[in-house]
Design an enzyme around this catalytic site. Structure first.
Site, PDB file in Angstrom:
ATOM      1  N   LEU A   8     -18.599  42.154 -23.532  1.00  0.00           N
ATOM      2  CA  LEU A   8     -19.136  41.114 -22.641  1.00  0.00           C
ATOM      3  C   LEU A   8     -17.962  40.339 -22.050  1.00  0.00           C
ATOM      4  CD1 LEU A   8     -22.183  39.529 -24.536  1.00  0.00           C
ATOM      5  CD2 LEU A   8     -22.257  41.002 -22.519  1.00  0.00           C
ATOM      6  N   GLY A  10     -18.243  38.064 -19.576  1.00  0.00           N
ATOM      7  CA  GLY A  10     -18.645  36.817 -18.935  1.00  0.00           C
ATOM      8  C   GLY A  10     -19.023  37.030 -17.484  1.00  0.00           C
ATOM      9  N   VAL A  12     -21.504  39.335 -14.495  1.00  0.00           N
ATOM     10  CA  VAL A  12     -22.899  39.773 -14.369  1.00  0.00           C
ATOM     11  C   VAL A  12     -23.076  41.238 -14.789  1.00  0.00           C
ATOM     12  CG1 VAL A  12     -22.718  40.407 -11.907  1.00  0.00           C
ATOM     13  CG2 VAL A  12     -24.936  39.739 -12.860  1.00  0.00           C
ATOM     14  N   ASP A  13     -22.082  42.086 -14.524  1.00  0.00           N
ATOM     15  CA  ASP A  13     -22.244  43.520 -14.791  1.00  0.00           C
ATOM     16  C   ASP A  13     -22.393  43.817 -16.284  1.00  0.00           C
ATOM     17  OD1 ASP A  13     -21.979  43.977 -12.038  1.00  0.00           O
ATOM     18  OD2 ASP A  13     -19.806  44.139 -12.188  1.00  0.00           O
ATOM     19  N   SER A  14     -21.502  43.234 -17.097  1.00  0.00           N
ATOM     20  CA  SER A  14     -21.595  43.500 -18.536  1.00  0.00           C
ATOM     21  C   SER A  14     -22.821  42.809 -19.149  1.00  0.00           C
ATOM     22  CB  SER A  14     -20.306  43.073 -19.255  1.00  0.00           C
ATOM     23  OG  SER A  14     -20.055  41.702 -19.084  1.00  0.00           O
ATOM     24  N   CYS A 100      -5.396  49.161 -18.739  1.00  0.00           N
ATOM     25  CA  CYS A 100      -6.196  48.300 -19.605  1.00  0.00           C
ATOM     26  C   CYS A 100      -7.394  49.090 -20.144  1.00  0.00           C
ATOM     27  CB  CYS A 100      -6.661  47.086 -18.814  1.00  0.00           C
ATOM     28  SG  CYS A 100      -7.576  45.925 -19.795  1.00  0.00           S
ATOM     29  N   GLY A 124     -19.625  47.219 -18.373  1.00  0.00           N
ATOM     30  CA  GLY A 124     -20.339  47.072 -17.106  1.00  0.00           C
ATOM     31  C   GLY A 124     -19.658  47.788 -15.960  1.00  0.00           C
ATOM     32  N   CYS A 200      -7.152  42.671 -15.134  1.00  0.00           N
ATOM     33  CA  CYS A 200      -8.139  43.059 -16.129  1.00  0.00           C
ATOM     34  C   CYS A 200      -8.228  42.098 -17.318  1.00  0.00           C
ATOM     35  CB  CYS A 200      -7.746  44.448 -16.591  1.00  0.00           C
ATOM     36  SG  CYS A 200      -8.415  44.913 -18.143  1.00  0.00           S
TER      37      CYS A 200
END
Length: 395
Positions: A8, A10, A12-14, A100, A124, A200
């Site tokens: 996660l 922080g 929206v995708d994850s 990364c 995500g 990243c």
């Protein structure tokens, strides 16, 4: 029930990735990676990761999943930041996002997740994977995301079969607007959050300032090379073999001060990269100046006017054996083998037709059309249809 650890971030995708996995019946754990706290190098005034970590925690609370933060800053510094500084010092331009993924998210982070008893990790990323069988074993295919505008397969071009076997990409079949819609419907705090443009997992980085803290400024000259320079007019020699021709086409022009006129000064050739336009601060030219080459030994930047300057273009690049990577090991070319592919030399570049030629010392990527700003240290990735087959560092 299979256990998945979601990175996660922080964003929206994850957040939506975690929601979808929960809906699919997985046991989901949210993990936030903290990748930076080196006081000797400041990255930005505002400490963005704190805000991101709070957003990630709020999403986990909303979804009712366990959440924790892991500190990977030591590994990140060693594997990504030190590598970046080293590459810039050599006059190469690294791609920290690709590294990364290979070194942090799908190596260090993956091992932590497996230590928590996870069957998979998920992110995500806008890409997809599927499985085919060959030679009696499962082969994983890395496919472009459904959303052509957001496809992130390029950033995953260094992943191995072993890593792919453990990764899920829950949003790969969705478009960005669909992801935002789901987040809004589920009232996730990240629904309207802007996409991060930073390095990243580190947040907003202003690269020149970042580099200047480790690579000391050193004044040098900016030279403008005319598009009618004799380097661009040499007739092509007669080649005995295809390999000779490829070697010739992939070779960089070696510029000297005598090839142009001094038009300005800079604070360090290692801060600049091929194709760069901003930051030169030289006025009075009919068309904007672009960096066509940097010489970090002599500390000279060579530039040319306009985005069609011949010094920007080459049609062939080379990848050495030790920087060559096949996602699909079963398709790896033998010496003297060739393969028709589509390739890109940077994220978001439309795919370009090319032919791969394998030789003893590595692999040539020969494009149908000359490419602008082929940059040493960046990654070239090649595809067959929408599947990413392999990649390498441009040498």
């Amino acid at each position: 029930m299979k256990r998945v650890v979601v990175g996660l971030s922080g964003g929206v995708d994850s957040s939506v990735a975690a929601y979808l996995l929960k809906e699919q019946g997985y046991e989901v754990i949210g993990l936030f990676m903290k990748n930076w706290h080196d006081d000797s190098v400041t990255i930005s005034r505002e400490c963005e990761w704190v805000e991101d970590s709070n957003d990630a925690m709020m999403v986990a609370e909303k979804l009712g999943i366990p959440f924790q933060t892991v500190d990977l800053s030591a590994e990140y510094k060693e594997r990504i930041v030190d590598y970046m500084f080293g590459e810039y010092e050599r006059g190469r331009t690294p791609n920290p996002d690709v590294l990364c993924n290979r070194e942090i998210k799908f190596d260090v982070f993956l091992k932590i997740a497996l230590g928590l008893g996870a069957d998979y990790v998920a992110t995500g990323h806008y890409c997809r994977k599927d499985v085919i069988s060959g030679d009696g074993k499962e082969i994983y295919r890395l496919l472009a995301g459904k959303d052509g505008n957001k496809d992130q397969s390029y950033f995953l071009c260094q992943l191995s079969q072993e890593q792919l076997g453990k990764i899920l990409f829950p949003i790969g079949e969705l478009t960005k607007p669909e992801v935002r819609e789901i987040a809004a419907r589920e009232e996730l705090v990240t629904a309207g959050k802007k996409d991060s443009q930073g390095l990243c997992f580190v947040g907003k980085v202003r690269l020149p300032e970042f580099l200047q803290q480790k690579l000391k400024p050193r004044e040098g000259v900016i030279v403008e090379v005319s598009s009618s320079n004799q380097n661009y007019r040499k007739p092509a020699p007669h080649f005995m073999t295809r390999e000779e021709e490829l070697a010739h086409n992939s070779r960089k022009i070696r510029y000297a001060l005598a090839d142009g006129k001094v038009v300005g000064k800079h604070q360090g050739a290692h801060y600049f990269t091929k194709g760069q336009r901003k930051g030169l601060n030289v006025g009075g030219t009919a068309e904007p100046l672009f960096v066509i080459d940097t010489d970090v030994e002599e500390n000279v930047i060579y530039t040319g006017q306009g985005k069609n300057h011949p010094g920007l273009f080459r049609r062939t690049l080379f990848v050495t054996n030790d920087e060559l990577h096949w996602v699909r090991e079963d398709l790896a070319l033998p010496v003297d083998g060739t393969m028709e592919v589509n390739a890109r030399i940077r994220y978001r570049q439309p795919l370009q037709k090319a032919v791969l030629y394998r030789v003893d010392s590595g692999l040539y990527v020969d494009f149908e059309a000359p490419q602008s700003a082929i940059t040493e240290g960046q990654f070239v990735a090649w595809y067959i249809e929408d599947e990413l087959i392999g990649s390498g560092v441009i040498s």
